[in-house]
Write an enzyme that holds these catalytic residues in place. Structure first.
Site, PDB file in Angstrom:
ATOM      1  N   SER A  54       3.083   1.470 -11.094  1.00  0.00           N
ATOM      2  CA  SER A  54       3.400   0.844  -9.800  1.00  0.00           C
ATOM      3  C   SER A  54       4.226   1.723  -8.868  1.00  0.00           C
ATOM      4  CB  SER A  54       4.123  -0.486 -10.012  1.00  0.00           C
ATOM      5  OG  SER A  54       3.202  -1.501 -10.324  1.00  0.00           O
ATOM      6  N   LYS A  57       2.905   2.298  -5.441  1.00  0.00           N
ATOM      7  CA  LYS A  57       3.196   1.460  -4.267  1.00  0.00           C
ATOM      8  C   LYS A  57       4.162   2.131  -3.290  1.00  0.00           C
ATOM      9  CE  LYS A  57       2.305  -2.976  -6.587  1.00  0.00           C
ATOM     10  NZ  LYS A  57       2.442  -2.756  -8.027  1.00  0.00           N
ATOM     11  N   SER A 114       7.171  -5.927  -6.808  1.00  0.00           N
ATOM     12  CA  SER A 114       6.009  -5.106  -7.136  1.00  0.00           C
ATOM     13  C   SER A 114       4.720  -5.916  -7.162  1.00  0.00           C
ATOM     14  CB  SER A 114       6.217  -4.404  -8.485  1.00  0.00           C
ATOM     15  OG  SER A 114       5.305  -3.345  -8.664  1.00  0.00           O
TER      16      SER A 114
END
Length: 379
Positions: A54, A57, A114
């Site tokens: 993640s 991101k 997230s």
């Protein structure tokens, strides 16, 4: 003689290893960076290609913040949630199809919790489709000249040909930090996603150091079974900021421990010398054929030097001006400045910009200037 030489080589080699800087113990790759000088203070396998999970991101957020800052989208714009976004698995904030929700709420959901669904929703809102947004992400990779990064999705779930490195993640973080508004979100340990029907989803920051390490205000965690535990963190204390990246740790505790180790080392070892501020006027420059014959100049960015805590330095600088003619726009680069330390070393070269827009002289201005010169000649 050869045996004696071999003995000393072995001893010195072992001696060097004993005193080598070792700040991380659990991460497969890591990097520690000071942003204003982009100095790498510590690294382990910094260019190794690994799944970023993640932390992907950060690039998603970077493109979002660019669109917010250039006015293409606004924080209070409403985003229509698609079936595709609402069906995303993994980390999510439970968005529902056909829900309309503000950009600010979605950015908060990505930065704090997230949310994969929030990331997909924003990608579709900005680019029309996830695939097109991914193309934008990879275009940004090329723009930033990242050699070990390629994206195939916006959220970081494991996929073939989706990879990055500790160094590249660090560079994306530095670019994201140029959009200071992002810290308003990443610095929050907890908040709520407010939905149109009035219900709320509790958002808890996946980066626990935001709560437990003084000065930490971002940036992004990551985890998949393939990637391991990852974290790009940033902290600011005593007017100095650092960025750390760890990838491939075996537990959340160990990724925090490696990050803490690097931050502790950085804050106790280094300080910033602030040499020149970007808004401070440092000189004038002649402007040919302008309605004004001179303009003022300043450095394009803050000029700093990273030094050890017990170190002191003095500086001088050389100003190199270009030949400038009107018309010229405020902020145009009109020269450069070399910063020289007390050892005579150029520690940094920065662009100089003009602080005013100056129009070109017209016939009337030229005639009037000539008339003034004639009159002054008689006085």
């Amino acid at each position: 003689m050869k045996k004696v030489l071999f003995f000393f080589i072995t001893v010195f080699s072992l001696f060097g290893k004993c005193f080598a800087l070792e700040l991380t113990h659990y991460s497969s790759s890591a990097v520690l960076i000071e942003p204003s000088t982009k100095t790498i203070l510590y690294e382990v396998n910094k260019d190794e290609r690994r799944p970023p999970a993640s932390m992907t991101k950060m690039m998603t957020l970077l493109l979002i913040m660019e669109k917010i800052d250039d006015g293409s989208i606004k924080l209070d714009d409403k985003v229509l949630i698609s079936k595709n976004a609402s069906s995303m698995g993994g980390s999510q904030v439970f968005l529902q199809e056909n829900m309309q929700i503000e950009v600010e709420q979605l950015v908060k959901s990505i930065a704090i919790a997230s949310g994969n669904d929030a990331a997909v929703a924003m990608a579709e809102h900005i680019a029309g489709s996830v695939d097109e947004f991914v193309n934008m992400m990879n275009d940004k990779v090329q723009e930033l000249e990242l050699k070990n990064t390629h994206f195939v999705n916006v959220h970081g779930l494991d996929a073939e040909n989706h990879y990055s490195s500790a160094f590249d993640m660090g560079q994306i973080a530095l670019e994201l930090l140029k959009h200071e508004k992002i810290l308003d979100f990443t610095s929050l340990y907890e908040d709520y996603l407010v939905k149109p029907d009035g219900t709320k989803t509790w958002l808890v920051n996946t980066n626990k150091l935001v709560r437990f390490y003084s000065g930490v205000d971002g940036l992004k965690t990551g985890y998949t079974s393939t990637a391991g535990y990852c974290l790009t963190s940033t902290a600011k204390k005593n007017n100095i900021r650092f960025v750390t990246v760890v990838m491939g740790a075996d537990t959340t505790e160990h990724r925090s421990e490696d990050t803490t180790s690097m931050l502790n080392y950085a804050f106790t070892t280094y300080k910033l010398n602030n040499i020149l501020e970007k808004d401070k006027i440092i000189a004038e420059i002649e402007v040919n054929k302008g309605k004004q014959d001179k303009g003022t100049i300043s450095v394009k960015e803050d000029v700093t030097d990273l030094i050890k805590q017990n170190e002191e330095k003095n500086y001088s600088y050389n100003i190199n001006k270009y030949k400038v003619s009107a018309p010229i726009i405020k902020g145009s680069i009109v020269g450069n400045l070399e910063v020289i330390d007390n050892n005579g070393k150029v520690v940094k070269t920065v662009d100089l910009i003009i602080n005013e827009s100056i129009e070109k002289q017209n016939f009337f201005n030229l005639y009037f200037d000539l008339f003034k010169k004639i009159i002054n000649g008689f006085l």
